[in-house]
Design a protein around this motif. Structure first.
Motif, short mmCIF file in Angstrom:
data_model
loop_
_atom_site.label_atom_id
_atom_site.label_comp_id
_atom_site.label_asym_id
_atom_site.label_seq_id
_atom_site.Cartn_x
_atom_site.Cartn_y
_atom_site.Cartn_z
N GLU A 152 56.94 47.43 17.92
CA GLU A 152 57.50 48.75 17.94
C GLU A 152 56.82 49.49 18.95
N THR A 155 58.23 51.67 22.25
CA THR A 155 58.16 53.17 22.17
C THR A 155 57.36 53.37 23.61
N ARG A 187 58.87 55.61 26.81
CA ARG A 187 58.18 56.69 27.21
C ARG A 187 57.99 56.71 28.75
N ARG A 210 65.11 51.09 22.36
CA ARG A 210 64.78 51.87 21.21
C ARG A 210 64.26 50.91 20.14
N THR A 211 63.35 51.21 19.33
CA THR A 211 62.90 50.25 18.43
C THR A 211 63.86 49.87 17.41
#
Length: 148
Positions: A114, A118, A122, A30-31
């Motif tokens: 970021e 992400t 995904r 997670r960022t």
């Protein structure tokens, strides 16, 4: 009967481990959480994920070879081939996050952007959503569907 039960237990345990470590990757990637320690942990969790994936494949092959129904029954069933195809797709999708995690670790102390985090998350999420399709096919396979 005992061998079949042991093989089933080992196969299910490997599947559960795979799900746990795939979920752990998704949770860690997670960022807002990315830091050097998380990158190191992602590499470790990913390594265990691959061990679990290998265990799933090996125990599945053992069940097909030495299970009650026998290899001949399994290999002529299209559902087994569906499971194997889904597993190969899972392997292919899992390779990119693995390479990214290792690249991130090599680049430390610099952290990924970021956008990178992400994108990798995904990819991990897509692969984790393929995993349940494999046991779904297995349930039908075990009950004799797809046979000739």
């Amino acid at each position: 009967m005992i061998l079949e039960s042991i093989l089933a237990f080992l196969h299910l345990s490997a599947i559960f481990a795979l799900i746990v470590f795939a979920t752990s990757e998704a949770a860690l990637c997670r960022t807002e959480w990315i830091n050097a320690r998380v990158v190191e942990r992602l590499v470790r969790v990913d390594r265990i994920y691959w061990v679990a994936l290998l265990a799933v494949v090996l125990t599945g092959l053992a069940r097909a070879a030495w299970g009650i129904k026998g290899a001949g029954w399994y290999w002529t069933n299209w559902l087994l081939h569906l499971k194997l195809t889904a597993t190969v797709v899972l392997l292919a999708l899992s390779l990119r996050p693995t390479l990214r995690f290792r690249r991130w670790r090599a680049a430390l102390p610099a952290l990924p952007t970021e956008g990178e985090v992400t994108q990798v998350r995904r990819m991990v999420m897509v692969s984790t959503h393929i995993v349940p399709l494999i046991p779904l096919a297995a349930v039908f396979l075990a009950r004799g569907f797809g046979g000739r």
